[in-house]
Design an enzyme around this catalytic site. Structure first.
Site, PDB file in Angstrom:
ATOM      1  CG  HIS A  72      48.395  99.086  71.123  1.00 55.49           C
ATOM      2  ND1 HIS A  72      47.192  99.439  71.938  1.00 55.49           N
ATOM      3  CD2 HIS A  72      47.985  98.006  70.137  1.00 55.49           C
ATOM      4  CE1 HIS A  72      46.220  98.581  71.309  1.00 55.49           C
ATOM      5  NE2 HIS A  72      46.619  97.969  70.221  1.00 55.49           N
TER       6      HIS A  72
ATOM      7  CG  ASP B 202      47.054  89.290  69.587  1.00 48.60           C
ATOM      8  OD1 ASP B 202      45.999  88.912  69.511  1.00 48.60           O
ATOM      9  OD2 ASP B 202      47.474  90.403  69.880  1.00 48.60           O
TER      10      ASP B 202
ATOM     11  CB  VAL C 215      52.477  95.710  78.245  1.00 51.38           C
ATOM     12  CG1 VAL C 215      52.221  96.794  79.613  1.00 51.38           C
ATOM     13  CG2 VAL C 215      53.526  95.975  77.580  1.00 51.38           C
TER      14      VAL C 215
END
Ligand code: AMP
Length: 282
Positions: free
Chosen positions: A37, A150, A176
């Site tokens: 994130h 995703d 990541v």
């Protein structure tokens, strides 16, 4: 960094930013934030005047009640991380705030939302489109940041953006990984020590398979990945598909598509925890 919980507060801040002609980057998340994130947020901070991060565990995209109940929630730590990354604003609403009435809208973008995750998680992408379309309407961002972890989700969102004529740029960001190759995921915290130890076998098999395309057919490559992962006790492949990276339709010949992606979902352990990953072949 401002933290807001209501759509009214969010919209008021956005209106002020727009009045000042500031560019806005939006990073939709479900919280329990990690370095994956963080990479999206840092990229948005670099590319926009304002970065809005939403932290919302969206109930409509869960087709499994236990998964929703067990989903990790760490808002305080999330806000600390976001502040350190230079985010401008966190939007952390309740489910009632987002869905005062049940959302009856139906989104349908075949084949991108019917294959793979679409087939195994019925209603999942409809829920994703419900929340992401609301966020796009509330924030009206110049850019939206989404992780390639995703991979299929990005294709579905691109289809929705095209359909509803949202005026923004979708920015895909690379996966990541942990040092041992496991794709970072909020759900990784739910793995036992033993499960955490075997989970990196997923990416190992994917990476090894990239070399196979020189000498093996698509079907042989697919089977090699499935067999290698299923040979690990505690791992079970739900599906592995080698697809055209644009349409997400499975290919049977390496030359059938310009860009080719392998997308996998694996059950790990007894609970089990569902892990997804993907790799680029060409
Ligand atoms: P989530 O909180 O799981 O809904 O993820 C929010 C966003 O972060 C999505 O666009 C994800 O694709 C992205 N993301 C999650 N994990 C990673 C990762 N390991 N690398 C890059 N992006 C990620």
């Amino acid at each position: 960094m401002k933290i807001v919980n209501t759509v009214a507060e969010l919209k008021a801040s956005i209106a002020a930013f727009k009045q000042q002609n500031k560019t806005i980057g939006l990073v939709p998340t479900m919280g329990a934030l990690h370095q994956g994130h963080a990479s999206l947020v840092s990229r948005s901070v670099k590319e926009n005047d304002v970065t809005v991060v939403s932290v919302f565990v969206n109930p409509t995209q869960f087709n499994d009640k236990n998964d929703l109940a067990n989903y990790p929630r760490t808002l305080e730590a999330d806000c600390q991380l976001l502040e350190s990354l230079g985010a401008t604003m966190v939007f952390a609403p309740t489910a009632e705030e987002i869905y005062p009435e049940p959302d009856t809208r139906q989104f349908s973008y075949p084949p991108t939302d019917t294959v793979m995750e679409g087939a195994f998680r019925p209603g999942h992408f409809n829920g994703v489109c419900q929340i992401v379309s609301k966020l796009f309407m509330f924030v009206e961002p110049d850019r939206g940041y989404f992780g390639e972890k995703d991979f299929q989700q990005i294709a579905v969102i691109r289809a929705m953006v095209k359909d509803l004529k949202f005026h923004l740029q979708i920015v895909p960001c690379p996966i990541v990984r942990e040092a041992d190759g496991l794709a970072m995921s909020s759900r990784n915290t739910l793995l036992t020590a033993q499960e955490r130890q075997i989970a990196p076998a997923i990416y190992k098999a994917l990476r090894r398979s990239v070399n196979l395309q020189q000498t093996h057919t698509v079907e042989e490559t697919k089977q090699a990945v499935i067999n290698e992962i299923n040979a690990v006790e505690g791992l079970e492949v739900q599906y592995y598909e080698i697809v055209d990276a644009e349409t997400l339709v499975s290919i049977t010949d390496w030359n059938q598509a310009e860009h080719v992606q392998g997308c996998i979902t694996v059950f790990c352990g007894h609970t089990p925890i569902r892990l997804i990953d993907n790799i680029n072949y060409k």
